[in-house]
Structures are given as C-alpha cells and as structure tokens.
Motif scaffolding. Structure first.
Motif, PDB file in Angstrom:
ATOM      1  N   GLN A  56      13.477 128.918  82.624  1.00 19.81           N
ATOM      2  CA  GLN A  56      13.680 127.493  82.387  1.00 19.81           C
ATOM      3  C   GLN A  56      14.859 127.315  81.429  1.00 19.81           C
ATOM      4  O   GLN A  56      14.887 127.923  80.357  1.00 19.81           O
ATOM      5  CB  GLN A  56      12.417 126.877  81.781  1.00 19.81           C
ATOM      6  CG  GLN A  56      12.522 125.408  81.491  1.00 19.81           C
ATOM      7  CD  GLN A  56      12.371 124.528  82.715  1.00 19.81           C
ATOM      8  OE1 GLN A  56      12.112 125.005  83.810  1.00 19.81           O
ATOM      9  NE2 GLN A  56      12.543 123.254  82.540  1.00 19.81           N
ATOM     10  N   ARG A  57      15.839 126.529  81.831  1.00 16.91           N
ATOM     11  CA  ARG A  57      17.017 126.262  80.998  1.00 16.91           C
ATOM     12  C   ARG A  57      17.093 124.770  80.712  1.00 16.91           C
ATOM     13  O   ARG A  57      16.690 123.950  81.537  1.00 16.91           O
ATOM     14  CB  ARG A  57      18.309 126.670  81.718  1.00 16.91           C
ATOM     15  CG  ARG A  57      18.335 128.081  82.233  1.00 16.91           C
ATOM     16  CD  ARG A  57      18.671 129.043  81.153  1.00 16.91           C
ATOM     17  NE  ARG A  57      18.686 130.386  81.728  1.00 16.91           N
ATOM     18  CZ  ARG A  57      19.219 131.413  81.156  1.00 16.91           C
ATOM     19  NH1 ARG A  57      19.786 131.293  79.997  1.00 16.91           N
ATOM     20  NH2 ARG A  57      19.170 132.590  81.725  1.00 16.91           N
ATOM     21  N   THR A  58      17.634 124.429  79.561  1.00 12.97           N
ATOM     22  CA  THR A  58      17.817 123.032  79.189  1.00 12.97           C
ATOM     23  C   THR A  58      19.301 122.767  79.033  1.00 12.97           C
ATOM     24  O   THR A  58      19.996 123.474  78.308  1.00 12.97           O
ATOM     25  CB  THR A  58      17.086 122.720  77.866  1.00 12.97           C
ATOM     26  OG1 THR A  58      15.694 123.007  78.031  1.00 12.97           O
ATOM     27  CG2 THR A  58      17.253 121.270  77.471  1.00 12.97           C
ATOM     28  N   TRP A  59      19.769 121.744  79.738  1.00  9.24           N
ATOM     29  CA  TRP A  59      21.176 121.354  79.703  1.00  9.24           C
ATOM     30  C   TRP A  59      21.269 119.967  79.086  1.00  9.24           C
ATOM     31  O   TRP A  59      20.438 119.103  79.341  1.00  9.24           O
ATOM     32  CB  TRP A  59      21.756 121.336  81.117  1.00  9.24           C
ATOM     33  CG  TRP A  59      21.753 122.694  81.735  1.00  9.24           C
ATOM     34  CD1 TRP A  59      20.730 123.285  82.428  1.00  9.24           C
ATOM     35  CD2 TRP A  59      22.781 123.658  81.667  1.00  9.24           C
ATOM     36  NE1 TRP A  59      21.092 124.554  82.799  1.00  9.24           N
ATOM     37  CE2 TRP A  59      22.342 124.811  82.351  1.00  9.24           C
ATOM     38  CE3 TRP A  59      24.056 123.668  81.095  1.00  9.24           C
ATOM     39  CZ2 TRP A  59      23.121 125.940  82.476  1.00  9.24           C
ATOM     40  CZ3 TRP A  59      24.837 124.799  81.233  1.00  9.24           C
ATOM     41  CH2 TRP A  59      24.370 125.924  81.914  1.00  9.24           C
ATOM     42  N   ALA A  86      30.353 116.097  69.044  1.00 12.70           N
ATOM     43  CA  ALA A  86      31.717 116.611  69.169  1.00 12.70           C
ATOM     44  C   ALA A  86      31.779 117.705  70.233  1.00 12.70           C
ATOM     45  O   ALA A  86      32.699 117.727  71.061  1.00 12.70           O
ATOM     46  CB  ALA A  86      32.211 117.143  67.827  1.00 12.70           C
ATOM     47  N   LEU A  87      30.802 118.604  70.233  1.00 10.62           N
ATOM     48  CA  LEU A  87      30.786 119.677  71.236  1.00 10.62           C
ATOM     49  C   LEU A  87      30.582 119.120  72.647  1.00 10.62           C
ATOM     50  O   LEU A  87      31.225 119.568  73.595  1.00 10.62           O
ATOM     51  CB  LEU A  87      29.684 120.686  70.919  1.00 10.62           C
ATOM     52  CG  LEU A  87      29.942 121.595  69.724  1.00 10.62           C
ATOM     53  CD1 LEU A  87      28.665 122.329  69.338  1.00 10.62           C
ATOM     54  CD2 LEU A  87      31.055 122.584  70.042  1.00 10.62           C
ATOM     55  N   LEU A  88      29.703 118.152  72.775  1.00  8.33           N
ATOM     56  CA  LEU A  88      29.401 117.614  74.103  1.00  8.33           C
ATOM     57  C   LEU A  88      30.499 116.700  74.636  1.00  8.33           C
ATOM     58  O   LEU A  88      30.592 116.486  75.837  1.00  8.33           O
ATOM     59  CB  LEU A  88      28.059 116.872  74.089  1.00  8.33           C
ATOM     60  CG  LEU A  88      26.823 117.747  73.891  1.00  8.33           C
ATOM     61  CD1 LEU A  88      25.565 116.883  73.818  1.00  8.33           C
ATOM     62  CD2 LEU A  88      26.702 118.788  74.998  1.00  8.33           C
ATOM     63  N   THR A  89      31.332 116.181  73.750  1.00 10.30           N
ATOM     64  CA  THR A  89      32.432 115.311  74.192  1.00 10.30           C
ATOM     65  C   THR A  89      33.406 116.064  75.094  1.00 10.30           C
ATOM     66  O   THR A  89      33.930 115.509  76.046  1.00 10.30           O
ATOM     67  CB  THR A  89      33.185 114.736  72.972  1.00 10.30           C
ATOM     68  OG1 THR A  89      32.296 113.898  72.262  1.00 10.30           O
ATOM     69  CG2 THR A  89      34.384 113.924  73.388  1.00 10.30           C
ATOM     70  N   ALA A 103      21.025 126.827  74.487  1.00  8.06           N
ATOM     71  CA  ALA A 103      21.321 128.077  73.768  1.00  8.06           C
ATOM     72  C   ALA A 103      22.761 128.091  73.260  1.00  8.06           C
ATOM     73  O   ALA A 103      23.025 128.583  72.149  1.00  8.06           O
ATOM     74  CB  ALA A 103      21.066 129.283  74.660  1.00  8.06           C
ATOM     75  N   PHE A 104      23.697 127.557  74.031  1.00  7.61           N
ATOM     76  CA  PHE A 104      25.094 127.495  73.591  1.00  7.61           C
ATOM     77  C   PHE A 104      25.215 126.644  72.334  1.00  7.61           C
ATOM     78  O   PHE A 104      25.875 127.034  71.365  1.00  7.61           O
ATOM     79  CB  PHE A 104      25.985 126.928  74.706  1.00  7.61           C
ATOM     80  CG  PHE A 104      27.363 126.570  74.236  1.00  7.61           C
ATOM     81  CD1 PHE A 104      28.319 127.551  74.036  1.00  7.61           C
ATOM     82  CD2 PHE A 104      27.701 125.248  73.963  1.00  7.61           C
ATOM     83  CE1 PHE A 104      29.596 127.226  73.578  1.00  7.61           C
ATOM     84  CE2 PHE A 104      28.968 124.915  73.502  1.00  7.61           C
ATOM     85  CZ  PHE A 104      29.919 125.909  73.313  1.00  7.61           C
ATOM     86  N   LEU A 105      24.581 125.464  72.347  1.00  4.23           N
ATOM     87  CA  LEU A 105      24.634 124.599  71.171  1.00  4.23           C
ATOM     88  C   LEU A 105      23.987 125.271  69.963  1.00  4.23           C
ATOM     89  O   LEU A 105      24.532 125.246  68.863  1.00  4.23           O
ATOM     90  CB  LEU A 105      23.942 123.262  71.461  1.00  4.23           C
ATOM     91  CG  LEU A 105      24.634 122.352  72.470  1.00  4.23           C
ATOM     92  CD1 LEU A 105      23.760 121.158  72.781  1.00  4.23           C
ATOM     93  CD2 LEU A 105      25.992 121.912  71.974  1.00  4.23           C
ATOM     94  N   ARG A 106      22.839 125.877  70.175  1.00  2.00           N
ATOM     95  CA  ARG A 106      22.114 126.547  69.086  1.00  2.00           C
ATOM     96  C   ARG A 106      22.985 127.639  68.452  1.00  2.00           C
ATOM     97  O   ARG A 106      23.107 127.728  67.231  1.00  2.00           O
ATOM     98  CB  ARG A 106      20.813 127.146  69.607  1.00  2.00           C
ATOM     99  CG  ARG A 106      19.985 127.837  68.516  1.00  2.00           C
ATOM    100  CD  ARG A 106      18.838 128.633  69.086  1.00  2.00           C
ATOM    101  NE  ARG A 106      19.368 129.708  69.910  1.00  2.00           N
ATOM    102  CZ  ARG A 106      18.943 130.008  71.130  1.00  2.00           C
ATOM    103  NH1 ARG A 106      17.966 129.335  71.695  1.00  2.00           N
ATOM    104  NH2 ARG A 106      19.484 130.993  71.807  1.00  2.00           N
ATOM    105  N   GLU A 107      23.600 128.470  69.282  1.00  2.00           N
ATOM    106  CA  GLU A 107      24.422 129.573  68.783  1.00  2.00           C
ATOM    107  C   GLU A 107      25.705 129.064  68.126  1.00  2.00           C
ATOM    108  O   GLU A 107      26.123 129.581  67.088  1.00  2.00           O
ATOM    109  CB  GLU A 107      24.737 130.540  69.914  1.00  2.00           C
ATOM    110  CG  GLU A 107      23.502 131.286  70.403  1.00  2.00           C
ATOM    111  CD  GLU A 107      23.680 131.958  71.745  1.00  2.00           C
ATOM    112  OE1 GLU A 107      24.831 132.066  72.232  1.00  2.00           O
ATOM    113  OE2 GLU A 107      22.660 132.361  72.331  1.00  2.00           O
ATOM    114  N   THR A 108      26.320 128.071  68.706  1.00  2.00           N
ATOM    115  CA  THR A 108      27.562 127.528  68.153  1.00  2.00           C
ATOM    116  C   THR A 108      27.320 126.869  66.796  1.00  2.00           C
ATOM    117  O   THR A 108      28.114 127.045  65.864  1.00  2.00           O
ATOM    118  CB  THR A 108      28.189 126.524  69.131  1.00  2.00           C
ATOM    119  OG1 THR A 108      28.440 127.178  70.379  1.00  2.00           O
ATOM    120  CG2 THR A 108      29.497 125.960  68.593  1.00  2.00           C
TER     121      THR A 108
END
Length: 98
Positions: A68-71, A20-23, A31-36
């Motif tokens: 290093q960031r993961t998208w 739902a978030l990625l849609t 990090a955004f997904l983890r925190e949300t």
C-alpha cells in the motif's frame, strides 16, 4: 491594493516545506516527503492531515508492488493558497528594507 493572504495553516515550517515540495511535482509518495523532510511518519501524517482538512492536499492510496502506497498532491486551492502565502512572505520581507 490587494494584499496577499498570510495563511496560518501553511505557515508552520513542516507544512510550508510540504507545500514547497509538492508545488514542483504532480504528486509525491509519502516516503519521499518523510525522507526529504527528515521527520517521523506521525509528524508527517499530522501535517498532512491539517493540509488535507484545509483542502490543500489530496491523498491517493494505491497498491504498488504488493504494498500500500500513499501519494500526495497539492489541490488547485492548495497551489493558490501557497502562492498567496509566499507572496505575503515576500511582501513582509520587503518591509524590512534589507
């Protein structure tokens, strides 16, 4: 009548929320997904691995500001599967007469 598909991979609450978030975005940082979602790295990683193995999520790693960031992003197959799953949930909800 073509009945939408109930997708067991997407249905788990964490994976449903991730989809739902990625849609609504082109991509999102881990990090955004983890925190949300308010989950640990390991819980999020486990859900993402299942979505990636199903071909629903693409993972991109890049260095940004020396770190290093993961998208993550939904693939075309992921968007289609999520839309079909939501349609099936709506169809099932409609059967309740509520």
């Amino acid at each position: 009548m073509n009945v939408p598909v109930f997708d067991a991979v997407i249905h788990a609450p964490g994976r449903l929320q991730i989809c739902a978030l990625l849609t609504g975005v082109e991509d999102a940082e881990f990090a955004f997904l983890r925190e949300t979602l308010e989950v640990s790295d390991s819980v999020l990683s486990k859900h993402l691995k299942q979505l990636e193995e199903a071909g629903y999520v693409a993972v991109r790693k890049a260095t940004q500001a020396g770190r290093q960031r993961t998208w993550l992003s939904l693939t075309a197959a992921g968007r289609k599967a999520f839309a079909a799953h939501v349609a099936e949930l709506q169809r099932l909800a409609g059967l309740t007469g509520g």
